[in-house]
Scaffold this motif. Structure first.
Motif, PDB file in Angstrom:
ATOM      1  N   PHE A 146     -48.512  74.297 -86.809  1.00  0.00           N
ATOM      2  CA  PHE A 146     -48.419  75.734 -86.571  1.00  0.00           C
ATOM      3  C   PHE A 146     -47.159  76.057 -85.765  1.00  0.00           C
ATOM      4  N   ALA A 147     -46.927  75.316 -84.706  1.00  0.00           N
ATOM      5  CA  ALA A 147     -45.764  75.568 -83.852  1.00  0.00           C
ATOM      6  C   ALA A 147     -44.461  75.386 -84.627  1.00  0.00           C
ATOM      7  N   GLU A 148     -44.411  74.389 -85.486  1.00  0.00           N
ATOM      8  CA  GLU A 148     -43.203  74.147 -86.276  1.00  0.00           C
ATOM      9  C   GLU A 148     -42.950  75.292 -87.260  1.00  0.00           C
ATOM     10  N   VAL A 149     -44.002  75.760 -87.910  1.00  0.00           N
ATOM     11  CA  VAL A 149     -43.858  76.862 -88.862  1.00  0.00           C
ATOM     12  C   VAL A 149     -43.471  78.151 -88.151  1.00  0.00           C
ATOM     13  N   MET A 150     -44.090  78.417 -86.994  1.00  0.00           N
ATOM     14  CA  MET A 150     -43.768  79.636 -86.257  1.00  0.00           C
ATOM     15  C   MET A 150     -42.306  79.644 -85.806  1.00  0.00           C
ATOM     16  N   LEU A 151     -41.797  78.488 -85.407  1.00  0.00           N
ATOM     17  CA  LEU A 151     -40.393  78.398 -84.990  1.00  0.00           C
ATOM     18  C   LEU A 151     -39.466  78.659 -86.180  1.00  0.00           C
TER      19      LEU A 151
END
Length: 540
Positions: free
Chosen positions: A210-215
């Motif tokens: 999730f964090a990678e996609v949001m970035l």
């Protein structure tokens, strides 16, 4: 002399003859009158008897007027509503319905409850202090005996876990209202599918993904407009603090759920909590998250989503929202926008998301203790726990609000005109109970085949990846609300929000935040947690 005797005998004979003639006439008249009376009355009696038999066979009763106060959306029309008229026919009632504006419903209800002139059936929408006080003041009918003896439909549908929300412990655990329970579609996070495809990314399932996609959503121009004007998401603490779509990825349990050893811990005291806020802090610092997340009120993250500024929304999102105007308005901003549902986050290595899921109580219904038609009000409320009633109130009538309804798929096909009629004459808010009698979905959202397919695709995909764990929240524990009021009055929750915000935004160190949590926040909840421990709630 003989003539005189003869005349005397003749006179006597004539008098006797006259008397007999009069008697004969009287008898004949009586018989005729009797026959006429029977001829006039018998058909009437037969017709009346037939009518009574029919009424008995149909379960019909005298039409009575029941007054109601209900909370419905602004589009809902009461006067001239064909659905309400059909409900009146089915229940042999004349319904006088007051429907205050939804935003002011609580204010109006308080006035009504203090007026001394209560409607027969009341949508309370409250299971807290006000509700308990109304019951203590004798305003609400105690329903226990009626529930056991006169409400077979409600008794069949409602579980003891659900009834626990409307029982009042300090009044002999009495039942002074019935809960409106809803069966919700699966919880999910909604993503911009077109953004994922533009960047060659997959739907995330873990906090790391999730964090990678949001970035990537924030930094790699997913909408292709050449401007740095997008963010991954916004953390909505107002509506989605420690939300179940997120915290399962960190193995955080609700306060009232013990661990495998039977120990209860405040959510902020669990190991996963600091991992969670560390995760939020990292996304804030690297720019993956809306920098003004802490200013969000109510559903303002939805507004940013619809403006095309966010790539994901999570707050109270369920698969129903894949076709809801609340979230599809983004297509007005960008007609090429596409949506996809993702599961609640889960820890690395797991293929299914554990979601702690309490009974979904959507308000409650009471009956005035002073109602002149208590038995009929009870019968009406009981009818509200049938599929027949709630399908009418929420889905409507064939030819009026839909063209075709499939009871298996729960999908109603509607023309544009029927969609307009459905918006006026039906409402999810109008339901007495928002689920089928077997606890299934009452209806599938959408009015077209395309919307139905969109919903079902999301529903089936998220369903395969979700494990719901049913539990009871601590709010049903007697006396715990009073403890919570003391905690609120102490101001500790305001300080907690300040500290959490400062930590996520990088304004204080981890050590400072942990020190506050351990030495101030957790101790402030000790009495609260002891009440949970003493109750033994959710222990098997």
């Amino acid at each position: 002399m003989q003539d005189k005797n003869f005349r005397s005998l003749l006179t006597t004979f004539l008098i006797v003859l006259l008397v007999f003639s009069l008697m004969a006439c009287t008898n004949t008249s009586s018989k005729d009158t009797s026959q006429d009376t029977n001829q006039d009355s018998n058909p009437q009696n037969n017709e009346q008897a037939s009518t009574e038999d029919d009424e008995s066979a149909n379960g019909s009763e005298e039409v009575v007027t029941l007054r109601m106060i209900i909370r419905v959306n602004p589009e809902y029309v009461v006067e001239g509503n064909p659905i309400i008229e059909e409900l009146e026919k089915r229940t042999n009632t004349n319904l006088e319905i007051e429907a205050p504006p939804i935003n002011n419903y609580s204010d109006r209800l308080n006035i009504v409850m203090a007026s001394g002139d209560l409607p027969d059936i009341i949508y309370l929408g409250d299971m807290g202090t006000l509700y308990r006080n109304w019951a203590k003041d004798g305003l609400l009918l105690k329903l226990d005996e009626y529930f056991e003896k006169s409400m077979p439909n409600a008794k069949k549908v409602l579980t003891e876990e659900e009834l626990a929300f409307t029982r009042i412990p300090e009044l002999d655990n009495g039942l002074y209202s019935l809960p409106r329970v809803q069966t919700k579609p699966w919880d999910n996070i909604i993503y911009r599918k077109d953004w994922l495809e533009a960047l060659g990314l997959e739907v995330p399932t873990t906090p790391k993904e999730f964090a990678e996609v949001m970035l990537a959503f924030a930094k790699n121009d997913p909408d292709g407009n050449g401007q740095d004007d997008t963010y991954g998401w916004s953390y909505n603490r107002a509506m989605g603090h420690l939300h179940r779509n997120l915290i399962g990825g960190f193995n955080i349990r609700p306060n009232s759920v013990p661990d495998e050893n039977g120990n209860y811990e405040l959510m902020q005291a669990q190991e996963g909590y600091m991992q969670f806020v560390d995760w939020l802090r990292e996304m804030y610092i690297n720019g993956a998250m809306d920098p003004e997340w802490y200013l969000t009120k109510y559903a303002e993250d939805d507004e940013k989503w619809n403006a095309g500024k966010l790539g994901a929304v999570y707050t109270n999102k369920i698969t129903e929202h894949m076709t809801s105007p609340t979230n599809t308005q983004v297509k007005k901003t960008n007609p090429k926008a596409e949506l996809v549902a993702g599961p609640p986050l889960r820890p690395e290595g797991k293929t299914v998301s554990d979601v702690y899921y309490p009974p979904q109580i959507w308000g409650n219904w009471g009956i005035s203790a002073d109602s002149e038609h208590i038995e009929r009000a009870v019968a009406f409320l009981d009818y509200g726990y049938t599929d027949e009633c709630n399908e009418l109130l929420v889905i409507g009538m064939e030819g009026v609000t839909y063209t075709r309804f499939d009871p298996k798929t729960r999908f109603a096909l509607r023309t544009p005109e029927q969609q307009e009629a459905a918006a006026k004459y039906t409402s999810t808010y109008a339901s007495i109970n928002f689920q089928t009698q077997d606890k299934g979905l009452l209806f599938v959202p959408g009015g077209t085949e395309e919307e139905f397919n969109t919903f079902m695709q999301a529903y089936e995909e998220i369903g395969k990846q979700t494990h719901r764990i049913t539990y009871l929240p601590e709010t049903i524990i007697p006396g715990i609300r009073e403890i919570l009021v003391k905690i609120e009055d102490s101001g500790i929750n305001t300080r907690y929000q300040e500290y959490e915000t400062k930590y996520i935004c990088g304004q204080i160190s981890r050590e400072e935040f942990v020190n506050f949590i351990q030495n101030e926040y957790i101790p402030a909840y000790e009495e609260y947690m002891n009440a949970i421990r003493e109750s033994g709630i959710n222990k098997k």
